[in-house]
Design an enzyme around this catalytic site. Structure first.
Site, mmCIF file in Angstrom:
data_model
loop_
_atom_site.group_PDB
_atom_site.id
_atom_site.type_symbol
_atom_site.label_atom_id
_atom_site.label_comp_id
_atom_site.label_asym_id
_atom_site.label_seq_id
_atom_site.Cartn_x
_atom_site.Cartn_y
_atom_site.Cartn_z
ATOM 1 C CG ASP A 168 2.213 -6.984 1.954
ATOM 2 O OD1 ASP A 168 2.159 -5.770 2.238
ATOM 3 O OD2 ASP A 168 1.211 -7.632 1.586
ATOM 4 C CE LYS A 202 -5.990 -2.708 2.628
ATOM 5 N NZ LYS A 202 -5.215 -3.951 2.697
ATOM 6 N NE ARG A 210 -1.934 -3.289 -21.881
ATOM 7 C CZ ARG A 210 -1.164 -3.678 -22.923
ATOM 8 N NH1 ARG A 210 0.106 -3.994 -22.720
ATOM 9 N NH2 ARG A 210 -1.658 -3.749 -24.138
ATOM 10 C CE1 TYR A 223 -5.932 -8.273 3.269
ATOM 11 C CE2 TYR A 223 -5.418 -9.220 1.136
ATOM 12 C CZ TYR A 223 -6.237 -8.449 1.936
ATOM 13 O OH TYR A 223 -7.350 -7.863 1.405
HETATM 14 C C1 PLP Z 1 -5.130 -5.126 1.866
HETATM 15 C C2 PLP Z 1 -3.880 -5.872 1.781
HETATM 16 C C3 PLP Z 1 -3.487 -6.502 0.584
HETATM 17 C C4 PLP Z 1 -4.356 -6.472 -0.652
HETATM 18 O O1 PLP Z 1 -4.448 -5.174 -1.190
HETATM 19 P P1 PLP Z 1 -5.723 -4.614 -1.997
HETATM 20 O O2 PLP Z 1 -5.339 -3.200 -2.265
HETATM 21 O O3 PLP Z 1 -6.920 -4.768 -1.116
HETATM 22 O O4 PLP Z 1 -5.836 -5.433 -3.225
HETATM 23 C C5 PLP Z 1 -2.277 -7.163 0.565
HETATM 24 N N1 PLP Z 1 -1.487 -7.223 1.649
HETATM 25 C C6 PLP Z 1 -1.842 -6.642 2.820
HETATM 26 C C7 PLP Z 1 -0.925 -6.740 4.007
HETATM 27 C C8 PLP Z 1 -3.036 -5.948 2.925
HETATM 28 O O5 PLP Z 1 -3.397 -5.375 4.088
#
Ligand code: PLP
Length: 385
Positions: A170, A195, A46, A98
């Site tokens: 982000d 993504k 961890r 998001y």
């Molecule tokens: C998909 C997404 C998230 C969340 O991520 P997960 O991997 O689905 O938990 C956060 N920020 C953005 C901009 C996203 O597209």
């Protein structure tokens, strides 16, 4: 070394015993100590695990940060970051956010006394007027999803520094291949690596990169204490995906720009939101702070009645949530990704029932245009237009 080379070489030549070009997946959760007071550097997985460490070092390097942390999802990465804040703290957050991040702030963090104000983070007057003595951070998405609003990261970082606030970006949509927020003054970068970084719609993961020794130590403590860490197999899968990030992003960009230009000329389309288009309000900032464009954008149909038949008639393009994979996906934000955002807020931003989001994959552009073209034609026939 150029980023293309660093990406292609993630994890290569790291196995001194075998010389394996691909780094092994270490499943061990416990590690034997040579003797009392000594450690191989690994104690319990961890805290630190060999395969994950290779990924974390690569993430820190690619984002020009000091430390990287791999989490079990993008939301796990955000939750770990939000644990930096305490009861009574306040955050300034991008308006067109998001949906999952909005849900976490409003339904979970709010119960712990952490509040957020949603504003156009590129608007210094709005930042100034919403700032409070207890404001601890600005959380930026640029471009936002789905409306592709752009925030000038360097401008906001300079403002935040004067106010003593952290800047969290982000960077899911552009990835370090096209945009490196820490180089522009941000303190923390988070990713849904599910993504573009993973890129194949087959691994759920999140990444955090921090700048500065003290902040890196704090996040290391939270990452280990919360425990929403990425497993070794998924760490390996993510690195496998990241090796081709440069090639994929170039093709995503080329396809999305061509698709946006085609839709802009289409008589059934009301509006196209793509920062590569010269009339987009964020066009100049985007060109200045990023070296390219992401593969997603949004467009608004003239008639809401065309939406349902378009989603039924697309064949190559899949009607699905998510974005950033090699396969093209179409999303209807009002009922999918943004369902947890109250309709009045959603519509004030522009996420209404005529808006579609397109995550353009790496297929041949002619096939994508042909597919969307027949779907729109069929939709127009059905509604009698
Ligand atoms: C998909 C997404 C998230 C969340 O991520 P997960 O991997 O689905 O938990 C956060 N920020 C953005 C901009 C996203 O597209």
């Amino acid at each position: 070394m150029n980023i293309e080379s660093r990406l292609a070489q993630i994890g290569s030549l790291h196995d001194p015993e075998t010389g394996g070009i691909s780094f092994p997946v270490h499943h061990a959760t416990a590690f034997r100590h040579p003797k009392l007071g000594q450690s191989t550097g690994f104690d319990y997985s961890r805290t630190k695990s060999p395969t994950r460490s290779v990924l974390e070092q690569a993430a820190a390097d690619l984002e020009s940060g000091d430390a990287g942390f791999a989490c079990s999802s993008g939301m796990a990465a955000l939750q770990t970051i939000f644990a930096l804040f305490s009861q009574g703290d306040h955050l300034l957050v991008s308006l067109d956010l998001y949906g999952g991040t909005y849900r976490m702030l409003e339904q979970i963090m709010s119960r712990f006394g952490v509040t957020a104000s949603y504003i156009d983070t590129n608007d210094l007057d709005a930042l100034e007027s919403q700032w409070k003595p207890n404001t601890k951070a600005v959380l930026i998405e640029t471009p936002t999803n789905p409306l592709m609003m752009i925030t000038d990261i360097a401008k906001v970082s300079a403002w935040a520094k004067r106010k003593g606030c952290l800047v969290i970006v982000d960077n899911t949509l552009l990835t370090p291949y096209f945009q490196r927020p820490i180089e522009l003054g941000a303190d923390i970068v988070v990713h849904s690596a599910t993504k573009y970084l993973g890129g194949h719609n087959d691994v759920l993961a999140g990444l955090i990169v921090t700048k500065g020794e003290e902040l890196s130590k704090q996040v290391a403590f939270l990452h280990n204490s919360i425990g929403a860490v990425l497993g070794p197999q998924d760490s390996w899968l993510l690195m496998r995906g990241m090796k081709t990030l440069a090639l994929r992003m170039e093709r995503h960009q080329e396809n999305s720009v061509r698709m946006a230009k085609w839709l802009k000329e289409h008589p059934a389309v009301a509006e196209v939101f793509h920062p590569a288009l010269p009339d987009h309000p964020g066009h100049d900032i985007q060109n200045r702070q990023s070296s390219g464009n992401t593969g997603i954008f949004a467009f608004k149909m003239k008639d809401a009645r065309t939406i349902e038949p378009i989603l039924r008639h697309i064949r190559l393009i899949a009607f699905a949530e998510s974005l950033g994979g090699v396969e093209s996906l179409m999303t209807y934000p009002a009922v999918q990704t943004h369902a947890d955002i109250p309709p009045e807020i959603r519509e004030a931003v522009g996420v209404d029932d005529r808006l579609l989001r397109f995550s353009v994959g790496i297929e041949h552009i002619d096939d994508l245009i042909a597919d969307l073209s027949q779907a729109i034609d069929n939709a127009l026939n059905e509604i009698g237009g």
